[in-house]
Design a protein around this motif. Structure first.
Motif, mmCIF file in Angstrom:
data_model
loop_
_atom_site.group_PDB
_atom_site.id
_atom_site.type_symbol
_atom_site.label_atom_id
_atom_site.label_comp_id
_atom_site.label_asym_id
_atom_site.label_seq_id
_atom_site.Cartn_x
_atom_site.Cartn_y
_atom_site.Cartn_z
ATOM 1 N N LYS A 59 -69.328 -28.753 -4.510
ATOM 2 C CA LYS A 59 -68.816 -27.505 -3.938
ATOM 3 C C LYS A 59 -68.197 -26.625 -5.027
ATOM 4 O O LYS A 59 -68.439 -25.418 -5.074
ATOM 5 N N ALA A 60 -67.373 -27.232 -5.866
ATOM 6 C CA ALA A 60 -66.722 -26.469 -6.935
ATOM 7 C C ALA A 60 -67.756 -25.936 -7.920
ATOM 8 O O ALA A 60 -67.649 -24.799 -8.390
ATOM 9 N N GLY A 61 -68.777 -26.740 -8.219
ATOM 10 C CA GLY A 61 -69.828 -26.305 -9.133
ATOM 11 C C GLY A 61 -70.601 -25.121 -8.581
ATOM 12 O O GLY A 61 -70.951 -24.192 -9.322
ATOM 13 N N LYS A 62 -70.869 -25.139 -7.287
ATOM 14 C CA LYS A 62 -71.568 -24.011 -6.666
ATOM 15 C C LYS A 62 -70.727 -22.742 -6.765
ATOM 16 O O LYS A 62 -71.247 -21.660 -7.069
ATOM 17 N N ASN A 120 -64.567 -19.151 -2.773
ATOM 18 C CA ASN A 120 -65.516 -20.280 -2.772
ATOM 19 C C ASN A 120 -64.922 -21.492 -3.466
ATOM 20 O O ASN A 120 -65.113 -22.630 -3.015
ATOM 21 N N LEU A 121 -64.208 -21.280 -4.553
ATOM 22 C CA LEU A 121 -63.581 -22.413 -5.250
ATOM 23 C C LEU A 121 -62.465 -23.035 -4.412
ATOM 24 O O LEU A 121 -62.246 -24.240 -4.463
ATOM 25 N N LYS A 122 -61.766 -22.226 -3.646
ATOM 26 C CA LYS A 122 -60.680 -22.757 -2.812
ATOM 27 C C LYS A 122 -61.202 -23.618 -1.672
ATOM 28 O O LYS A 122 -60.473 -24.441 -1.135
ATOM 29 N N LYS A 123 -62.462 -23.443 -1.283
ATOM 30 C CA LYS A 123 -63.038 -24.238 -0.197
ATOM 31 C C LYS A 123 -63.219 -25.696 -0.595
ATOM 32 O O LYS A 123 -63.311 -26.562 0.263
#
Length: 147
Positions: A59-62, A120-123
């Motif tokens: 998720k973080a990479g995306k 997006n990174l916080k997700k």
């Protein structure tokens, strides 16, 4: 007497042949079983943590990839549209003012992209909620085994 492991399986303790209800397992056998159970449990917890970490890293990479792509695309768009906008505005005002207005417009665009990428990174959830829950269950199970 039966004991319950964290996965619901039961293991029966051996009883003495006289039928008096007393267990014949030694303290060493009991400690060995508990040690083996804890070892298995820790291996399972580590495997769960690995799986969860991989999912969260994906998720973080995306999110990071989206930010990088937005940066590259934003830069190219900024260069070409800035030049076009400056030339259009140069028809009605000095080129310096046209360049300043163009820079402000693209600053707003960059801010919007940064906010979207950050969300997006916080997700991504690095707290591993499933692992935390199973560790709590395992601790509760271990307490019932010692009492």
């Amino acid at each position: 007497m039966s004991t319950l492991d964290p996965h619901g399986a039961t293991a029966s303790a051996s009883h003495d042949p006289a039928g008096s209800g007393h267990e014949t397992r030694s303290l060493g056998e009991i400690v060995g079983e508990v040690t083996a159970d804890l070892s298995t449990l820790m291996k399972q917890e580590l495997e769960l943590a690995k799986v969860e970490l991989k999912q969260e890293a994906t998720k973080a990479g995306k999110g990071a990839g989206m930010l990088a792509g937005a940066g590259v695309a934003g830069h190219l768009v900024l260069v070409f549209l800035s030049l076009a906008l400056m030339f259009v505005l140069d028809n009605v005002m000095p080129i310096e003012l046209a360049a300043l207005i163009t820079a402000v417009v693209w600053g707003v665009v960059a801010a919007i992209l940064a906010v979207l990428g950050r969300s997006n990174l916080k997700k991504a959830n690095p707290q591993l909620p499933k692992t935390q829950q199973t560790l709590k269950e395992d601790a509760s199970w271990a307490k019932t085994q010692t009492s």
